[in-house]
Write a protein that holds these residues in place. Structure first.
Motif, PDB file in Angstrom:
ATOM      1  N   CYS A  10       0.834  -1.208   0.000  1.00  0.00           N
ATOM      2  CA  CYS A  10       0.000   0.000   0.000  1.00  0.00           C
ATOM      3  C   CYS A  10       0.867   1.257   0.000  1.00  0.00           C
ATOM      4  CB  CYS A  10      -0.942  -0.005   1.198  1.00  0.00           C
ATOM      5  SG  CYS A  10      -2.263  -1.224   1.083  1.00  0.00           S
ATOM      6  N   ALA A  11       1.970   1.219   0.729  1.00  0.00           N
ATOM      7  CA  ALA A  11       2.894   2.355   0.733  1.00  0.00           C
ATOM      8  C   ALA A  11       3.486   2.561  -0.655  1.00  0.00           C
ATOM      9  CB  ALA A  11       3.997   2.139   1.769  1.00  0.00           C
ATOM     10  N   HIS A  12       3.852   1.477  -1.324  1.00  0.00           N
ATOM     11  CA  HIS A  12       4.357   1.589  -2.709  1.00  0.00           C
ATOM     12  C   HIS A  12       3.305   2.266  -3.589  1.00  0.00           C
ATOM     13  CE1 HIS A  12       7.968  -0.653  -2.034  1.00  0.00           C
ATOM     14  NE2 HIS A  12       7.379  -1.825  -1.884  1.00  0.00           N
ATOM     15  N   ALA A  13       2.055   1.838  -3.454  1.00  0.00           N
ATOM     16  CA  ALA A  13       0.981   2.403  -4.273  1.00  0.00           C
ATOM     17  C   ALA A  13       0.802   3.896  -4.003  1.00  0.00           C
ATOM     18  CB  ALA A  13      -0.329   1.658  -4.018  1.00  0.00           C
ATOM     19  N   ALA A  14       0.856   4.295  -2.742  1.00  0.00           N
ATOM     20  CA  ALA A  14       0.689   5.708  -2.401  1.00  0.00           C
ATOM     21  C   ALA A  14       1.786   6.556  -3.035  1.00  0.00           C
ATOM     22  CB  ALA A  14       0.671   5.893  -0.886  1.00  0.00           C
ATOM     23  N   GLN A  40      -3.487  13.898   3.418  1.00  0.00           N
ATOM     24  CA  GLN A  40      -3.272  12.704   2.581  1.00  0.00           C
ATOM     25  C   GLN A  40      -4.117  11.511   3.021  1.00  0.00           C
ATOM     26  OE1 GLN A  40       0.009  13.403   4.385  1.00  0.00           O
ATOM     27  NE2 GLN A  40      -0.015  15.313   3.268  1.00  0.00           N
ATOM     28  N   PRO A  41      -5.439  11.654   3.079  1.00  0.00           N
ATOM     29  CA  PRO A  41      -6.268  10.531   3.518  1.00  0.00           C
ATOM     30  C   PRO A  41      -6.124   9.325   2.602  1.00  0.00           C
ATOM     31  CG  PRO A  41      -7.623  12.265   2.561  1.00  0.00           C
ATOM     32  CD  PRO A  41      -6.236  12.809   2.667  1.00  0.00           C
ATOM     33  N   LYS A  42      -6.169   8.143   3.218  1.00  0.00           N
ATOM     34  CA  LYS A  42      -6.061   6.881   2.500  1.00  0.00           C
ATOM     35  C   LYS A  42      -7.054   5.899   3.091  1.00  0.00           C
ATOM     36  CE  LYS A  42      -1.278   7.934   2.619  1.00  0.00           C
ATOM     37  NZ  LYS A  42      -1.605   9.024   3.508  1.00  0.00           N
ATOM     38  N   ILE A  43      -7.631   5.076   2.240  1.00  0.00           N
ATOM     39  CA  ILE A  43      -8.561   4.033   2.662  1.00  0.00           C
ATOM     40  C   ILE A  43      -8.131   2.747   1.972  1.00  0.00           C
ATOM     41  CG2 ILE A  43     -10.956   3.254   2.641  1.00  0.00           C
ATOM     42  CD1 ILE A  43     -11.769   6.227   2.504  1.00  0.00           C
ATOM     43  N   VAL A  44      -8.120   1.647   2.708  1.00  0.00           N
ATOM     44  CA  VAL A  44      -7.716   0.358   2.145  1.00  0.00           C
ATOM     45  C   VAL A  44      -8.961  -0.523   2.030  1.00  0.00           C
ATOM     46  CG1 VAL A  44      -6.214  -1.645   2.399  1.00  0.00           C
ATOM     47  CG2 VAL A  44      -5.436   0.601   3.193  1.00  0.00           C
ATOM     48  N   THR A  82       3.672 -10.504  -9.405  1.00  0.00           N
ATOM     49  CA  THR A  82       2.319 -10.665  -8.876  1.00  0.00           C
ATOM     50  C   THR A  82       1.695  -9.300  -8.583  1.00  0.00           C
ATOM     51  OG1 THR A  82       2.902 -12.779  -7.854  1.00  0.00           O
ATOM     52  CG2 THR A  82       0.935 -11.668  -7.007  1.00  0.00           C
ATOM     53  N   ALA A  83       0.510  -9.039  -9.139  1.00  0.00           N
ATOM     54  CA  ALA A  83      -0.212  -7.806  -8.851  1.00  0.00           C
ATOM     55  C   ALA A  83      -0.728  -7.881  -7.417  1.00  0.00           C
ATOM     56  CB  ALA A  83      -1.359  -7.621  -9.820  1.00  0.00           C
ATOM     57  N   THR A  84      -0.410  -6.872  -6.625  1.00  0.00           N
ATOM     58  CA  THR A  84      -0.771  -6.906  -5.207  1.00  0.00           C
ATOM     59  C   THR A  84      -1.763  -5.832  -4.792  1.00  0.00           C
ATOM     60  OG1 THR A  84       1.146  -5.528  -4.678  1.00  0.00           O
ATOM     61  CG2 THR A  84       1.422  -7.935  -4.504  1.00  0.00           C
ATOM     62  N   VAL A  85      -1.576  -4.623  -5.293  1.00  0.00           N
ATOM     63  CA  VAL A  85      -2.354  -3.475  -4.834  1.00  0.00           C
ATOM     64  C   VAL A  85      -2.594  -2.544  -6.017  1.00  0.00           C
ATOM     65  CG1 VAL A  85      -2.260  -1.397  -3.379  1.00  0.00           C
ATOM     66  CG2 VAL A  85      -1.433  -3.556  -2.477  1.00  0.00           C
ATOM     67  N   LEU A  86      -3.776  -1.943  -6.045  1.00  0.00           N
ATOM     68  CA  LEU A  86      -4.081  -0.889  -7.004  1.00  0.00           C
ATOM     69  C   LEU A  86      -4.286   0.396  -6.226  1.00  0.00           C
ATOM     70  CD1 LEU A  86      -4.774   0.054  -9.905  1.00  0.00           C
ATOM     71  CD2 LEU A  86      -7.167  -0.472  -9.341  1.00  0.00           C
ATOM     72  N   GLY A  87      -3.432   1.374  -6.460  1.00  0.00           N
ATOM     73  CA  GLY A  87      -3.600   2.684  -5.845  1.00  0.00           C
ATOM     74  C   GLY A  87      -4.478   3.544  -6.726  1.00  0.00           C
ATOM     75  N   LEU A  88      -5.427   4.242  -6.133  1.00  0.00           N
ATOM     76  CA  LEU A  88      -6.302   5.166  -6.857  1.00  0.00           C
ATOM     77  C   LEU A  88      -6.205   6.544  -6.238  1.00  0.00           C
ATOM     78  CD1 LEU A  88      -9.529   2.980  -7.151  1.00  0.00           C
ATOM     79  CD2 LEU A  88      -7.793   3.367  -8.906  1.00  0.00           C
ATOM     80  N   GLY A  89      -6.103   7.551  -7.080  1.00  0.00           N
ATOM     81  CA  GLY A  89      -6.069   8.923  -6.599  1.00  0.00           C
ATOM     82  C   GLY A  89      -4.657   9.413  -6.373  1.00  0.00           C
ATOM     83  N   PRO A  90      -4.499  10.589  -5.851  1.00  0.00           N
ATOM     84  CA  PRO A  90      -5.541  11.414  -5.253  1.00  0.00           C
ATOM     85  C   PRO A  90      -6.587  11.837  -6.287  1.00  0.00           C
ATOM     86  CG  PRO A  90      -3.454  12.603  -5.320  1.00  0.00           C
ATOM     87  CD  PRO A  90      -3.201  11.243  -5.827  1.00  0.00           C
ATOM     88  N   LEU A 105     -14.078  -2.520   3.393  1.00  0.00           N
ATOM     89  CA  LEU A 105     -12.810  -2.216   4.029  1.00  0.00           C
ATOM     90  C   LEU A 105     -12.023  -3.488   4.256  1.00  0.00           C
ATOM     91  CD1 LEU A 105     -14.017   0.357   6.709  1.00  0.00           C
ATOM     92  CD2 LEU A 105     -12.658   0.859   4.672  1.00  0.00           C
ATOM     93  N   LEU A 106     -10.700  -3.374   4.171  1.00  0.00           N
ATOM     94  CA  LEU A 106      -9.839  -4.525   4.432  1.00  0.00           C
ATOM     95  C   LEU A 106      -9.725  -4.763   5.913  1.00  0.00           C
ATOM     96  CD1 LEU A 106      -7.913  -6.651   3.223  1.00  0.00           C
ATOM     97  CD2 LEU A 106      -6.117  -4.980   3.475  1.00  0.00           C
TER      98      LEU A 106
END
Length: 106
Positions: A10-14, A40-44, A82-90, A105-106
């Motif tokens: 998730c940090a990589h995606a951000a 910098q709000p984030k939701i998983v 391997t695809a792990t996370v999709l970051g969207l936004g800001p 929510l995760l």
């Protein structure tokens, strides 16, 4: 993935999303600045399959929302690529809600 691995991905995606928005259009840069001022709000959230992740990435791109797919380097728990996370936004909350309101929510 372990909780720690998930957090790292998730940090990589951000970071990837931030870089993409910073290099993007003027409107993306303006949304990025607002996102930074807001803390910098984030939701998983979770998806159930790679296909759902891929479809979400495509929908985000069609909506002009920054979308960055993280693929693992394969050094620890997962196979390389391997695809792990999709970051969207800001992005504006209304734009994100159109894409992810159905997810849990995760």
């Amino acid at each position: 993935m372990s909780k720690g691995k998930t957090a790292a991905q998730c940090a990589h995606a951000a970071v990837m999303c931030y870089q993409s928005a910073a290099q993007g259009s003027e409107s993306q840069a303006a949304v990025l600045q607002r996102w930074c001022r807001m803390g910098q709000p984030k939701i998983v959230l979770r998806v159930d399959s790679y296909e759902q992740l891929h479809d979400l990435q495509h929908q985000a791109q069609q909506a002009n929302v920054v979308a960055q797919l993280v693929r693992d380097a394969g050094r620890t728990q997962l196979e390389a690529g391997t695809a792990t996370v999709l970051g969207l936004g800001p992005a504006l909350a209304t734009d994100l809600d159109k894409l992810v309101a159905h997810l849990k929510l995760l």
